[in-house]
Design an enzyme around this catalytic site. Structure first.
Site, short mmCIF file in Angstrom:
data_model
loop_
_atom_site.label_atom_id
_atom_site.label_comp_id
_atom_site.label_asym_id
_atom_site.label_seq_id
_atom_site.Cartn_x
_atom_site.Cartn_y
_atom_site.Cartn_z
N ARG A 243 19.27 10.82 -3.79
CA ARG A 243 20.27 11.88 -3.62
C ARG A 243 21.43 11.43 -2.74
NH1 ARG A 243 16.75 17.26 -4.63
NH2 ARG A 243 16.49 16.78 -6.84
N ASP B 71 2.34 -0.37 11.92
CA ASP B 71 2.27 -1.66 12.62
C ASP B 71 3.60 -2.43 12.57
OD1 ASP B 71 2.19 -2.06 9.89
OD2 ASP B 71 0.59 -3.55 9.93
N ASP C 155 4.81 -4.76 6.03
CA ASP C 155 5.18 -6.14 6.40
C ASP C 155 5.24 -7.10 5.20
OD1 ASP C 155 2.45 -6.03 6.16
OD2 ASP C 155 2.01 -6.94 8.10
N GLY C 156 4.34 -6.92 4.22
CA GLY C 156 4.39 -7.79 3.03
C GLY C 156 5.69 -7.59 2.27
N ALA D 216 -13.58 11.36 20.47
CA ALA D 216 -14.58 10.28 20.36
C ALA D 216 -14.97 9.76 21.75
CB ALA D 216 -14.01 9.14 19.52
N GLU D 217 -16.18 9.21 21.81
CA GLU D 217 -16.68 8.62 23.06
C GLU D 217 -16.19 7.18 23.22
OE1 GLU D 217 -18.48 10.80 21.32
OE2 GLU D 217 -18.63 12.25 22.96
N THR E 195 4.27 2.73 5.49
CA THR E 195 2.88 2.25 5.57
C THR E 195 2.11 3.17 6.50
OG1 THR E 195 1.42 0.54 6.47
CG2 THR E 195 3.66 0.53 7.31
N ILE E 196 0.85 3.43 6.15
CA ILE E 196 0.06 4.29 7.04
C ILE E 196 -0.30 3.56 8.33
CG2 ILE E 196 -0.93 5.64 5.13
CD1 ILE E 196 -3.62 4.05 5.69
N ASP E 197 -0.14 2.22 8.35
CA ASP E 197 -0.65 1.44 9.49
C ASP E 197 0.17 1.57 10.78
OD1 ASP E 197 -2.58 0.53 7.73
OD2 ASP E 197 -1.53 -1.33 7.27
N GLY F 6 0.83 -1.21 0.00
CA GLY F 6 0.00 0.00 0.00
C GLY F 6 0.85 1.25 0.00
N GLY G 166 -6.01 0.42 8.96
CA GLY G 166 -5.02 -0.11 9.90
C GLY G 166 -4.78 -1.60 9.71
N ARG G 167 -5.53 -2.18 8.79
CA ARG G 167 -5.51 -3.64 8.53
C ARG G 167 -5.88 -4.41 9.79
NH1 ARG G 167 -3.78 -6.25 4.09
NH2 ARG G 167 -2.58 -4.45 3.43
N ARG H 192 1.06 -5.09 -5.06
CA ARG H 192 1.22 -6.26 -4.18
C ARG H 192 1.41 -7.43 -5.13
NH1 ARG H 192 -0.63 -4.05 0.71
NH2 ARG H 192 -2.43 -2.68 0.54
O1 F6P Z 1 -1.58 -1.39 4.62
C1 F6P Z 1 -2.17 -0.20 4.25
C2 F6P Z 1 -3.65 -0.38 4.02
O2 F6P Z 1 -4.20 0.87 3.64
C3 F6P Z 1 -4.43 -0.97 5.18
O3 F6P Z 1 -4.71 -0.02 6.19
C4 F6P Z 1 -5.65 -1.51 4.49
O4 F6P Z 1 -6.21 -2.57 5.21
C5 F6P Z 1 -5.10 -1.99 3.17
O5 F6P Z 1 -3.87 -1.30 2.98
C6 F6P Z 1 -5.98 -1.76 1.99
O6 F6P Z 1 -5.39 -2.36 0.89
P1 F6P Z 1 -5.82 -2.11 -0.63
O7 F6P Z 1 -5.34 -0.74 -1.01
O8 F6P Z 1 -5.12 -3.18 -1.37
O9 F6P Z 1 -7.30 -2.18 -0.65
#
Ligand code: F6P
Length: 323
Positions: free
Chosen positions: A25, A130, A103-104, A187-188, A126-128, A11, A171-172, A72
């Site tokens: 660079r 993780d 991670d992938g 948020a609550e 990665t935005i996650d 991603g 966040g997967r 991917r």
């Molecule tokens: O790993 C980044 C991410 O945006 C996850 O948060 C999400 O679950 C996944 O990729 C979505 O993947 P795709 O872009 O293949 O739908």
């Protein structure tokens, strides 16, 4: 080492371009030739590889996405795919790699290194957020800020209509994006895959809120949790609270785009430099990361197998601050 290749995989994440720029660079500054590999492992297999110059990365530091494109790759998961990739790298004389991804990406890099031994250093993109081995990943800060901006807007309309909004963030299977969205978005309730938050708890919290004269609520749900998606959670809660006026918003891929924040540009630049310097000082099969403001290199295998634990106090914070 004379020629290195750089690629983005998995991603995309805001800040990947800033990282590519730093890698290209730094490589040139250190007298290396640098090659861009398009569309991650797929491009490596196909030989979609081109020589990059300093101007190849001009005017990209502020741009979202990745100029190298991303994918991917299922073919790289096969022995045959990896053999083709190795042959392409050999043909181009590439003797070191920088992988930007999650991670992938590092799972693939780890197997590839074990089979063919090409030194590879990774940058966490990665935005996650993780990945074990870094406090923050490239793109995470931007994704959180993008989400917060959307949540603020939803809050306006939630308030006007006395509604409960169930907002799903990415966040997967990690709650790292959800936590700052919940705390920063007022948020609550927050529901993340790492902890169990029952539907009964959500129902009770809403009831208690109404008794205290609250009129609108924000519930942040990280994708990948046991309770299900935001749509599923909302439907279950609605059964117990038929009079609740609820709406669901799935923030989705908006979280992956946009111009990187200052923090992400800084992190991407630091780690991009660290990847090239790492290769030049003999590091291999590791990811560069920043922990407590210190540069660290962590073996790929640890970045993907060790848990990056979320501080449970953050969940308590959501409860305390929404009283
Ligand atoms: O790993 C980044 C991410 O945006 C996850 O948060 C999400 O679950 C996944 O990729 C979505 O993947 P795709 O872009 O293949 O739908």
């Amino acid at each position: 080492m004379k020629k290195i290749g750089v690629f983005t995989s998995g991603g995309d994440a805001p800040g990947m371009n800033a990282c590519i720029r730093a890698i290209v660079r730094t490589a040139i500054y250190r007298g290396l030739e640098v090659y861009g590999i398009r569309r991650g492992y797929n491009g490596m297999i196909k030989g979609d590889i081109y020589k990059m110059e300093s101007h190849s990365v001009s005017n990209i530091i502020q741009k979202g996405g990745t100029i190298l494109r991303s994918a991917r790759s299922t073919e790289f998961m096969t022995k045959e795919g990896r053999r083709k990739a190795y042959e392409q790298l050999q043909q181009h004389g590439i003797d070191g790699l920088v992988a930007i991804g999650g991670d992938g990406t590092f799972t693939g890099a780890n197997i590839f290194f074990e089979e063919y031994g090409i030194p590879t250093v990774g940058a966490p993109g990665t935005i996650d957020n993780d990945l074990f081995g870094t406090d923050y990943t490239i793109g995470y800060d931007t994704a959180v800020n993008t989400s917060l901006d959307a949540i603020d807007k939803i809050r306006d309309t939630a308030d006007s209509h006395d509604r409960v909004f169930f907002i799903e963030v990415m966040g997967r299977d990690s709650g790292y994006i959800a936590i700052p969205c919940a705390i920063g978005g007022g948020a609550e309730i927050v529901m993340i895959p790492e902890t169990d938050t029952s539907i009964e708890y959500v129902v009770e919290t809403l009831r208690t809120g109404w008794r205290r004269s609250k009129t609108s609520f924000i519930v942040i749900i990280a994708e990948g949790g046991e309770a299900g998606s935001a749509t599923e959670v909302a439907a279950k809660v609605q059964q117990a609270l038929p009079h609740m006026d609820a709406r669901v918003t799935i923030l989705g891929h908006v979280q992956r785009g946009g111009s990187p924040t200052a923090a992400d540009r800084m992190l991407a630049s630091q780690l991009g430099i660290a990847c090239v310097e790492g290769l030049l000082t003999g590091r291999k099969n590791v990811m560069a990361g920043i922990i407590n403001a210190e540069l660290v290199y962590t073996p790929f295998i640890e970045t993907i197998t060790k848990d990056k634990v979320i501080n449970p106090q953050f969940i308590d914070m959501v409860n305390i601050l929404s009283v």
